[in-house]
Enzyme design. Sequence first.
Site, mmCIF file in Angstrom:
data_model
loop_
_atom_site.group_PDB
_atom_site.id
_atom_site.type_symbol
_atom_site.label_atom_id
_atom_site.label_comp_id
_atom_site.label_asym_id
_atom_site.label_seq_id
_atom_site.Cartn_x
_atom_site.Cartn_y
_atom_site.Cartn_z
ATOM 1 N N CYS A 42 -8.612 11.260 -20.575
ATOM 2 C CA CYS A 42 -9.486 11.414 -21.765
ATOM 3 C C CYS A 42 -10.905 11.289 -21.604
ATOM 4 C CB CYS A 42 -8.971 10.532 -22.831
ATOM 5 S SG CYS A 42 -8.932 10.977 -24.408
ATOM 6 N N CYS A 89 20.304 -5.958 -9.609
ATOM 7 C CA CYS A 89 19.954 -6.943 -10.636
ATOM 8 C C CYS A 89 20.208 -6.617 -11.925
ATOM 9 C CB CYS A 89 18.654 -7.627 -10.287
ATOM 10 S SG CYS A 89 18.373 -8.445 -8.803
ATOM 11 N N ARG A 130 3.942 -5.349 -12.451
ATOM 12 C CA ARG A 130 5.088 -5.688 -12.212
ATOM 13 C C ARG A 130 6.096 -5.152 -11.488
ATOM 14 N NH1 ARG A 130 8.095 -8.428 -11.560
ATOM 15 N NH2 ARG A 130 9.582 -9.748 -12.510
ATOM 16 N N CYS A 137 8.183 -6.767 -8.165
ATOM 17 C CA CYS A 137 9.657 -6.504 -8.057
ATOM 18 C C CYS A 137 9.918 -6.083 -6.642
ATOM 19 C CB CYS A 137 10.205 -5.355 -8.853
ATOM 20 S SG CYS A 137 10.437 -6.005 -10.668
#
Lengths: 261, 104
Positions: A114, A180, A218, A222
């Site tokens: 944008c 997990c 995040r 991991c």
Amino acid sequence: MRLAGALALACLTACGQADDAYAKQSGLAPEDLKSGYDFLQAETQALQDDDFANPGFLWVDKGDALFHASEGAPSCASCHDGTDQDLTRAAAHYPKVDDLSGRLVNLEGRINLCRERHQDLPSLEYESEALLGLTAYVASLARGEPMSVDVSGDAEKYYEAGRDYFFLRKGQFNLACSQCHNDNWGKNLRGDTISQGHGTAFPGYRLEWQDFGSLHRRLRDCDAGIRAEPLPYGSDTYTAVELYLAKRAEGLPMESPGVRR
Amino acid sequence: MIRISIPDTAKAGEILDIKAMIQHPMETGYRRNGKGQVIPRDIITSFECTYGGVIVFKAGFQPGIAANPFLSFCLRAAQSGPIEFKWTDQRGETWSETRELTVS
């Protein structure tokens, strides 16, 4: 009754069959879907529930200011406030395939597109305070909206790539995300309860980071946790994983800015 | 970024809930970066709230305080006047914000 309804729907439309297939692939039955919020301790939940105490709103406020400011170009708000380009609820439907380039973009990617296409501004660096702020603000407009992404047509190959990454064993621990978050959620991993690995709180505030971060940050954590090499911010693979996770979390409400441990 | 929660108006004698939060990393000085180098300490050391020029709440911060410190305290509304919130970091840099309280 519910099953009969589902079967009837499956017979009527191919779409119904596809949805069943997605539920099966996700490894989670729709009635088992639980937000990461449900795996938090009460104090952390309270932090997310209080719009003042939730530190994520520092970034939402910053993004709100940026969204309404014009830095040598018309502001985001000049197109998006009170028009048919309104962004309320938009974030719950990302990542999405960009019509012009045919590539999958997440919210961060859309904001940068944008800026380049409509505001003639340089794109913002991934995980910069400005991009985090803008993403936080736009995501916060969709708070409470059920996650719902389109994985048909051009998006299908990205969905499949994301799903493959989720089930791929990798790193020195040779673990896949699914081991997990599908097979062992609800059990303990040292001091923590393993969540189902939904991204609905992100961009969000993590107590471990003492900071606000994107879903890609995040995911990098991991990957580092299973001693795999984290992919770069904004990588196509992580964006595809983001799409897979969004489909997997379909129906869960958007919580961004969420608070996680 | 600073976030403050305080009513604009109050009745004399009323007890007000005040909340204040500032965005700050509160870097302890005990952590190391990816290259093993110490990340220098960078913390806010004090906070002051003045009401009509008089200190009504004061706090000293240490490296154990979490990032983006959040303070919540009470204040008894007495007379109309400015309420100033001021944070000072270890280098003496300050950030402040003022709100007007109207007491009826």
